[in-house]
Write an enzyme that holds these catalytic residues in place. Structure first.
Site, PDB file in Angstrom:
ATOM      1  N   CYS A  85      44.215 -21.959  21.445  1.00 13.43           N
ATOM      2  CA  CYS A  85      42.764 -22.045  21.619  1.00 13.43           C
ATOM      3  C   CYS A  85      42.068 -20.723  21.356  1.00 13.43           C
ATOM      4  O   CYS A  85      40.830 -20.652  21.422  1.00 13.43           O
ATOM      5  CB  CYS A  85      42.433 -22.509  23.041  1.00 13.43           C
ATOM      6  SG  CYS A  85      42.943 -21.330  24.319  1.00 13.43           S
ATOM      7  N   THR A  86      42.813 -19.678  21.047  1.00 18.26           N
ATOM      8  CA  THR A  86      42.258 -18.329  20.976  1.00 18.26           C
ATOM      9  C   THR A  86      40.999 -18.255  20.130  1.00 18.26           C
ATOM     10  O   THR A  86      39.983 -17.679  20.534  1.00 18.26           O
ATOM     11  CB  THR A  86      43.307 -17.354  20.403  1.00 18.26           C
ATOM     12  OG1 THR A  86      44.506 -17.501  21.148  1.00 18.26           O
ATOM     13  CG2 THR A  86      42.819 -15.926  20.492  1.00 18.26           C
TER      14      THR A  86
END
Length: 391
Positions: A93-94
């Protein structure tokens, strides 16, 4: 090195259980949730050595399960076992979060989504009938919603209709952890007459109104209501040396805003001990601590940097103590309190749990949606099936 493909149901595994593969498996919390709902997770992939160490330490090795450590971009469809009914992907999800500057699906980490769909494409007619993707809720608004639409469009290309819903771990454990889920189905159920607003709120309606996307909204039960308390019941009893010394605690107290200090003073005056979690923030260029007002943990994060770690505040009976949250508390807040923690490095454990999916969220979704969908127990859709476009 990619492990050779499995071509039959391994000895010791029940042939009656639908087989699942998990991409970006981390420490295996998705596996725990899927297996509680009756799936048999037979193949897993992740790139992090420390996470594989935790995974193998808890589940062991062999016994019909294959763990491929490495970049998903190096995985080929021929590496996966036969007969898969579900593929789960909790891709990074960075690049979809504010901390990742919203680079989206083109970012270096979240672009691994394409590695996952490439594997699905290579599977051809052997693609599992159901796929599930999990990510932060920021995925829904990344690049004005275009990243989510792009992901749905790619799954459409592979023959899946897609449902989109959100579910907060707080409905099962005392941790605020909202997440977004995409469920792709090769044989989707018909749309729910009145879409469940708790699972698909107003801010999540855009994909369903886009005529260029093939979507569905399955009829699902209402999930449990959000918890309003419960963190205190999960607090671990620790040794005196785990609590911060006077100097460090003084710095903590000095950083509190007047509102935060007033909140703490009220707790300190209580006749019984209360527990709260606290995060370190930067306000106007200065590091400060903020204490949650309720008996609920904030969202656990990966332990990369001090601001990502939560502290535990004990207050009452005219005293205050502060310490870091423990790995066992992380495990309990992720619904995995019996996870094997022996011999793990502290930050390894915090990183593994902070980057995982809450176990009871997975099991609820699997029990009420993925399993019935895979078994054809939901009402079939009358929508025409999309043609699969290869290349």
């Amino acid at each position: 090195m990619i492990t050779p493909k499995l071509t039959s149901v391994p000895t010791g595994l029940s042939a009656s259980k639908p087989r699942a593969a998990e991409f970006f498996a981390g420490i295996g919390l998705v596996r725990l949730g899927l297996e509680r709902a009756g799936f048999d997770v037979v193949w897993s992939n992740d790139i992090e050595p420390a996470k594989k160490e935790m995974y193998v330490g808890h589940f062991g090795e062999g016994d019909g399960h294959t763990f491929v450590r490495g970049d998903v971009g190096e995985v080929r469809g021929s590496d996966l076992p036969d007969g898969l009914k579900l593929a789960w992907a909790s891709f990074p999800c960075t690049d979809l979060s504010l901390a990742g500057r919203r680079r989206g699906l083109s970012g270096s980490e979240s672009s691994t989504f394409w590695g996952f769909t490439n594997v699905l494409e290579e599977l051809g007619d052997d693609r599992p009938p159901v796929v599930a993707l999990e990510n932060v809720v920021g995925f829904a608004t990344s690049h004005g919603g275009e990243d989510l639409a792009t992901a749905i469009r790619e799954l459409n290309r592979l023959g899946y209709s897609v449902d989109v819903l959100t579910l907060d771990a707080r409905r099962f454990v005392p941790q605020s952890r909202p997440r977004l889920f995409l469920v792709g189905a090769s044989n989707p159920p018909e749309d729910e007459p009145v879409p469940n607003s708790e699972l698909r709120p107003d801010w999540l309606q855009a994909p369903f109104g886009d005529p260029t996307l093939r979507t569905h909204r399955a009829a699902l039960p209402t999930p449990p209501p959000p918890l309003t308390a419960g963190f205190s019941t999960l607090v671990e009893t620790v040794s005196l040396g785990d609590w911060w010394d006077e100097k460090r605690q003084f710095a903590f107290l000095e950083s509190l805003s007047p509102i935060q200090r007033e909140r703490l003073d009220r707790l300190q005056e209580g006749k019984e001990l209360s527990y709260r979690t606290a995060y370190r923030r930067t306000r106007n260029g200065k590091p400060t601590w903020e204490i949650r007002p309720d008996d609920i943990s904030g969202c656990l994060r990966t332990a990369r940097g001090g601001s990502s770690k939560q502290a535990v505040v004990e207050a009452g009976r005219h005293r205050v103590r502060v310490r870091w949250m423990t790995p066992l508390e992380y495990a309990r807040l992720m619904g995995a309190g019996d996870y094997r923690l022996a011999d793990l490095r502290r930050n390894q454990a915090l990183f593994g749990f902070g980057d995982a999916v809450c176990v009871p969220v997975v099991s609820w979704l699997a029990e009420h949606y993925l399993m019935p969908l895979m078994r054809g127990e939901m009402r079939s859709s009358s929508k025409p099936t999309l043609a699969v476009v290869n290349g």
